[in-house]
Scaffold this active site. Sequence first.
Site, PDB file in Angstrom:
ATOM      1  N   ASP A 165       1.836  -4.855  -3.182  1.00 57.54           N
ATOM      2  CA  ASP A 165       1.496  -3.568  -3.850  1.00 57.54           C
ATOM      3  C   ASP A 165       0.909  -3.371  -5.214  1.00 57.54           C
ATOM      4  O   ASP A 165       1.510  -3.891  -6.063  1.00 57.54           O
ATOM      5  CB  ASP A 165       2.865  -2.583  -3.577  1.00 57.54           C
ATOM      6  CG  ASP A 165       2.636  -1.036  -4.220  1.00 57.54           C
ATOM      7  OD1 ASP A 165       1.961  -0.413  -3.504  1.00 57.54           O
ATOM      8  OD2 ASP A 165       3.085  -0.680  -5.253  1.00 57.54           O
TER       9      ASP A 165
ATOM     10  N   GLU B 182      -3.657  -3.295   0.718  1.00 61.82           N
ATOM     11  CA  GLU B 182      -4.328  -1.737   1.031  1.00 61.82           C
ATOM     12  C   GLU B 182      -5.666  -1.663   0.386  1.00 61.82           C
ATOM     13  O   GLU B 182      -5.664  -2.134  -0.830  1.00 61.82           O
ATOM     14  CB  GLU B 182      -3.119  -0.957   0.843  1.00 61.82           C
ATOM     15  CG  GLU B 182      -2.780  -0.747  -0.457  1.00 61.82           C
ATOM     16  CD  GLU B 182      -1.463   0.678  -0.590  1.00 61.82           C
ATOM     17  OE1 GLU B 182      -1.681   1.357   0.333  1.00 61.82           O
ATOM     18  OE2 GLU B 182      -0.826   0.748  -1.611  1.00 61.82           O
TER      19      GLU B 182
ATOM     20  N   CYS C 160       9.747   5.286   4.876  1.00 59.37           N
ATOM     21  CA  CYS C 160      10.708   4.322   4.835  1.00 59.37           C
ATOM     22  C   CYS C 160      10.569   3.141   5.598  1.00 59.37           C
ATOM     23  O   CYS C 160      10.248   3.211   6.812  1.00 59.37           O
ATOM     24  CB  CYS C 160      12.046   5.070   5.287  1.00 59.37           C
ATOM     25  SG  CYS C 160      13.521   4.093   5.376  1.00 59.37           S
TER      26      CYS C 160
ATOM     27  N   CYS D 234      17.979   7.870   7.456  1.00 60.58           N
ATOM     28  CA  CYS D 234      18.797   6.388   7.194  1.00 60.58           C
ATOM     29  C   CYS D 234      19.714   6.463   6.134  1.00 60.58           C
ATOM     30  O   CYS D 234      20.621   5.607   6.007  1.00 60.58           O
ATOM     31  CB  CYS D 234      18.161   5.407   7.753  1.00 60.58           C
ATOM     32  SG  CYS D 234      17.073   4.790   6.427  1.00 60.58           S
TER      33      CYS D 234
ATOM     34  N   ASP E  71       7.782   0.813  -5.300  1.00 59.30           N
ATOM     35  CA  ASP E  71       6.737  -0.245  -5.089  1.00 59.30           C
ATOM     36  C   ASP E  71       7.057  -1.589  -4.041  1.00 59.30           C
ATOM     37  O   ASP E  71       6.205  -1.807  -3.259  1.00 59.30           O
ATOM     38  CB  ASP E  71       6.341  -0.986  -6.460  1.00 59.30           C
ATOM     39  CG  ASP E  71       5.721   0.239  -7.358  1.00 59.30           C
ATOM     40  OD1 ASP E  71       5.270   0.887  -6.957  1.00 59.30           O
ATOM     41  OD2 ASP E  71       6.036   0.021  -8.711  1.00 59.30           O
TER      42      ASP E  71
END
Length: 306
Positions: free
Chosen positions: A110, A194, A245, A267, A274
Site C-alpha cells: 500500500d 493497486e 475489512c 466483526c 494502511d
Amino acid sequence: MVANLTLRPIAFSCFHANPLPTCTEGCGFKKREKYTSFTLTQTGWKLLGGNRVRIQNHNYKFVKSRPIKGEIKTVTIKRDACGYLWICFSVEKKPSTPELPRTGNAVGLDFGLKDFLVTSDGEKIQAPELLKKSLEEVQDLHKKLSRKERGSNNRKEAKRRLAKKYRQIDNQRKDFHFKLARRLFSRYDVVCIEELNVGAMKELWGRKVSDLGFASFVKILEHVAQKEGKEVRKIDRWFPSSQTCSDCSHRYEDLSLEERTWTCEECGSLHDRDLNAARNVLERALSSAEAGVRPSGAAARDATSK
C-alpha cells in the site's frame, strides 16, 4: 531482448568542436542547439575498440558504464539539461539468467504519504524525501537563475547548475527505488499493488507526491520483475482497499483520510488503515493466483487463522 547501455563521453567538447555539417542561410534547418539527440542505425558510426567510437569521420572517447554484450542495433547521441553528452547503444541479446532466488511468496503493498510503503506483512518503509532535504538549495538556485539576463552565458551556467542539482536528486531517488525493488523481489516472487491516479494525488498533495516518485518506483518494480523472472500484479484503482475489512470483508464507507485506524462494526477487528489496505490488495490480486504462490509472513498466518 533490447537493452539500453548508457555511456558517458570524456571529451564533451569534441562534439562542439567537430559538429555535424550545418546548412547556411535559407535552408530552414534549426540550429544544432535546438536538438537534444539523434540516432544512427547501421551506418554513420563504428566502434574502434576499447572506449573509442567513430561518428561521421570523427573519433571520440567515452566512459563505459558496463561491457557491451549483444548485437548493436542503434546508436543514439543525447545531450542532457546539464550539457553532458551521452552515447547509448541499443543491443539485442539473449535474456540474462535471473540472480534472485525463487521463494514462492507473495506480498501486497500500500502506497502512502506518511509511510512510502506498508507491506501486508506489517513492514513500514520510509522514503528519504530527497527533494525536501535539498529544497532550500534548489530554491536558492532558482532565485539565482531568475536574476540572470536572458541569453547570457551566466544564465546558461545558472541553468546548468540547477539541472545538475535536479539530476543529483533524481539519481538518488532512483538508487533508493532500485535497491528497494531488489530487496522486495529477494523475498517475494509476486508483488501486488493497486493502480495509482498520480495526477489526482499531485493535485491534492502537490510536491510531496513528486518527491516520493510513486510512478517511477512502479516502473522500476516492473523492470526488475521482468529481469528476474518475477511478477507484479495490479488491482483496479477503484477497489476500496482501505474501507474493506480484511477479516470479514465488511465495508466502512464513511472512512475519512484523517482516520488512521478504525474498528469493523461487523466483526470488531481493529485495523491500521494502511496495513489493512495492503492485505486487501494481496487478497484481491491473489484471488485468481496460480498454485505455488502463497501469502507470506503475518499475512499467511492471518489467512490460516480465518
